[in-house]
Design a protein around this motif. Structure first.
Motif, short mmCIF file in Angstrom:
data_model
loop_
_atom_site.label_atom_id
_atom_site.label_comp_id
_atom_site.label_asym_id
_atom_site.label_seq_id
_atom_site.Cartn_x
_atom_site.Cartn_y
_atom_site.Cartn_z
N THR A 7 0.87 -1.16 0.00
CA THR A 7 0.00 0.00 0.00
C THR A 7 0.91 1.22 0.00
O THR A 7 1.87 1.27 0.78
CB THR A 7 -0.90 0.04 1.25
N THR A 8 0.60 2.18 -0.86
CA THR A 8 1.44 3.38 -0.97
C THR A 8 0.66 4.60 -0.53
O THR A 8 -0.51 4.77 -0.87
CB THR A 8 1.90 3.58 -2.44
N ASP A 9 1.33 5.48 0.22
CA ASP A 9 0.75 6.74 0.67
C ASP A 9 1.76 7.84 0.40
O ASP A 9 2.79 7.93 1.09
CB ASP A 9 0.40 6.66 2.16
N ASP A 10 1.50 8.66 -0.61
CA ASP A 10 2.38 9.80 -0.90
C ASP A 10 2.02 10.95 0.01
O ASP A 10 0.88 11.42 0.01
CB ASP A 10 2.24 10.24 -2.37
N GLN A 11 3.00 11.40 0.78
CA GLN A 11 2.82 12.53 1.67
C GLN A 11 3.69 13.67 1.18
O GLN A 11 4.35 13.54 0.16
CB GLN A 11 3.17 12.11 3.10
N GLN A 12 3.72 14.77 1.88
CA GLN A 12 4.41 15.96 1.38
C GLN A 12 5.86 15.72 1.01
O GLN A 12 6.26 15.95 -0.11
CB GLN A 12 4.30 17.10 2.37
N THR A 15 7.28 9.30 0.92
CA THR A 15 6.35 8.28 0.45
C THR A 15 6.43 7.12 1.43
O THR A 15 7.52 6.67 1.78
CB THR A 15 6.74 7.80 -0.96
N VAL A 16 5.27 6.67 1.89
CA VAL A 16 5.21 5.54 2.80
C VAL A 16 4.73 4.33 2.00
O VAL A 16 3.67 4.35 1.38
CB VAL A 16 4.24 5.81 3.98
N LEU A 17 5.56 3.29 2.01
CA LEU A 17 5.20 2.03 1.38
C LEU A 17 5.00 1.01 2.49
O LEU A 17 5.94 0.62 3.17
CB LEU A 17 6.30 1.57 0.42
N SER A 18 3.74 0.61 2.68
CA SER A 18 3.43 -0.41 3.69
C SER A 18 3.54 -1.78 3.04
O SER A 18 3.00 -2.00 1.95
CB SER A 18 2.02 -0.20 4.24
N ASP A 48 6.97 0.82 5.88
CA ASP A 48 6.21 0.41 7.06
C ASP A 48 6.21 -1.12 7.07
O ASP A 48 5.59 -1.75 6.21
CB ASP A 48 4.79 0.96 6.98
#
Length: 104
Positions: A7-12, A15-18, A48
């Motif tokens: 699961t990827t979450d692009d933040q400011q 990038t968080v890759l769970s 993560d």
């Protein structure tokens, strides 16, 4: 064999890759391939690992490869929320001296 899920979450500024599953000889290539699809040059990549239940030497090698790739591209790798079994493997192999970790 356990399949890896991502699961990827692009933040400011990062990038968080769970990652969930086992990172081993059969799945470590999947991790590298997934990271290659991300545009994380000159950014912080946070892996993560809360959903990772096992890492073998191939998995550690892949994590190290991702770290080196990030550094060459002017970015940074952080390991976050490392599950207890994986944290133990990282500690036993003294890779805790190599990887930067964060709790969140």
């Amino acid at each position: 064999m356990t399949e890896l899920t991502f699961t990827t979450d692009d933040q400011q500024e990062r990038t968080v890759l769970s990652v969930a599953g086992e990172i081993d000889m059969q799945t470590s290539v999947e991790l590298r391939s997934q990271v290659d699809t991300l545009d994380v040059s000159h950014r912080t990549l946070v892996l993560d690992l809360s959903g990772v239940t096992f890492v073998d030497s191939s998995g550690l090698g892949s994590l190290l490869g991702v770290k080196k790739q990030q550094e060459r591209a002017g970015g940074r790798l952080l390991l976050a929320r490392v599950s207890p079994p994986v944290a133990r493997i990282i500690e036993i192999t003294r890779m805790d001296r190599v990887f930067d970790t964060v709790e969140d």
